[in-house]
Design an enzyme around this catalytic site. Structure first.
Site, mmCIF file in Angstrom:
data_model
loop_
_atom_site.group_PDB
_atom_site.id
_atom_site.type_symbol
_atom_site.label_atom_id
_atom_site.label_comp_id
_atom_site.label_asym_id
_atom_site.label_seq_id
_atom_site.Cartn_x
_atom_site.Cartn_y
_atom_site.Cartn_z
ATOM 1 N N ASP A 104 1.078 -1.249 0.055
ATOM 2 C CA ASP A 104 -0.134 -0.023 0.017
ATOM 3 C C ASP A 104 0.712 1.230 -0.037
ATOM 4 O OD1 ASP A 104 -2.231 -1.660 0.301
ATOM 5 O OD2 ASP A 104 -2.303 -1.611 2.437
HETATM 6 N N1 URA Z 1 -1.258 -6.018 3.859
HETATM 7 C C1 URA Z 1 -1.922 -4.580 3.479
HETATM 8 O O1 URA Z 1 -2.719 -4.695 4.655
HETATM 9 N N2 URA Z 1 -1.025 -3.815 3.044
HETATM 10 C C2 URA Z 1 0.180 -4.071 2.551
HETATM 11 O O2 URA Z 1 0.718 -3.318 1.971
HETATM 12 C C3 URA Z 1 0.510 -5.178 2.583
HETATM 13 C C4 URA Z 1 0.046 -6.148 3.326
#
Ligand code: URA
Length: 240
Positions: A104
């Site tokens: 993310d």
């Molecule tokens: N899980 C999440 O919620 N975000 C990420 O970036 C990776 C794994």
């Protein structure tokens, strides 16, 4: 077949502009003949390329480890934000790498990049159950019940039941720090797993992927090539 300047640039001889000069200066021989046309189409796997009198060996694929900072997008292009590709040197961008899976925008830590489609595919395929380890800070205390629920398999908001995940509480007094090992990669997976327990992830960092730990020497935004040894470990995992 590829353009001669692209091939040579990919070999680490500088940007396309630098390489054009090298070619124009007559310092490049292809199968024994000096070539001054940087547009010339060449099959790098079948021709002998000599630069400044030394034979060079073609590299088709690139495999990188990046310590992703917050605020950049795990994609090759974005209309608004900086992407992880913008963090790479021009020489490495020449290989046209892309991120393996996604973190993310606000997640930091280990991200692999490559231009090898097959390698990418295997690493993200659910078939190989490649471990990913995250370090997270949670907004409230993580309990034994949470650990048990992760082990059982969390049911996400869309009804999907996750595979068993290992949740380890690192610090339950102050910051509620945990480590989570997941073996699949659903969208916002770790955050949604905690949401299913009515808790919130306030900081998320990937610290390991496919048995390779994030190199602590890499500051956020820095990257390096994966070593032969690391590639061997990953290849064994994905039977490649
Ligand atoms: N899980 C999440 O919620 N975000 C990420 O970036 C990776 C794994």
């Amino acid at each position: 077949m590829e353009r001669l300047d692209k091939i040579i640039s990919n070999m680490g001889y500088g940007s396309r502009k630098d390489v054009k000069k090298i070619i124009k200066d007559g310092r490049v021989k292809v199968d024994g003949v000096v070539i001054k046309d940087n547009n010339k189409q060449v099959d790098p796997e079948k021709t002998k390329i000599v630069i400044n009198g030394e034979e060079v060996f073609y590299k088709k694929y690139i495999y990188l480890m990046l310590n992703k900072p917050a605020g950049v997008i795990s994609a090759t292009f974005d209309n608004y934000d900086k992407t992880v590709i913008d963090l790479l040197n021009v020489e490495d961008q020449m290989f046209e790498p892309f991120p393996i899976g996604r973190l993310d925008k606000d997640t930091v830590g280990l991200l692999f990049l490559t231009n090898d489609g097959d390698f990418n595919h295997r690493l993200i395929s659910p078939k190989w159950h490649v471990d990913k380890i995250y370090y997270a800070k949670i907004n409230e205390k993580v309990t034994d019940e949470d650990v048990e629920a992760f082990k059982e398999g969390i049911v996400l908001d869309d009804g999907y039941k996750c595979m068993s995940a290992d949740l380890k509480v690192l610090n339950s007094d102050k910051e509620y720090e945990v480590e989570v090992i997941v073996r699949e990669g659903k969208y916002h997976q770790v955050k949604r797993m905690f949401e299913a327990r009515s808790k919130k992830v306030i900081y998320l960092k990937r610290i390991s992927f496919a048995g390779i730990d994030l190199d602590e020497k890499l500051k956020e935004g820095e990257y390096r090539e994966l070593t032969e040894e690391e590639m061997k470990i990953i290849r064994e995992k994905i039977k490649m």
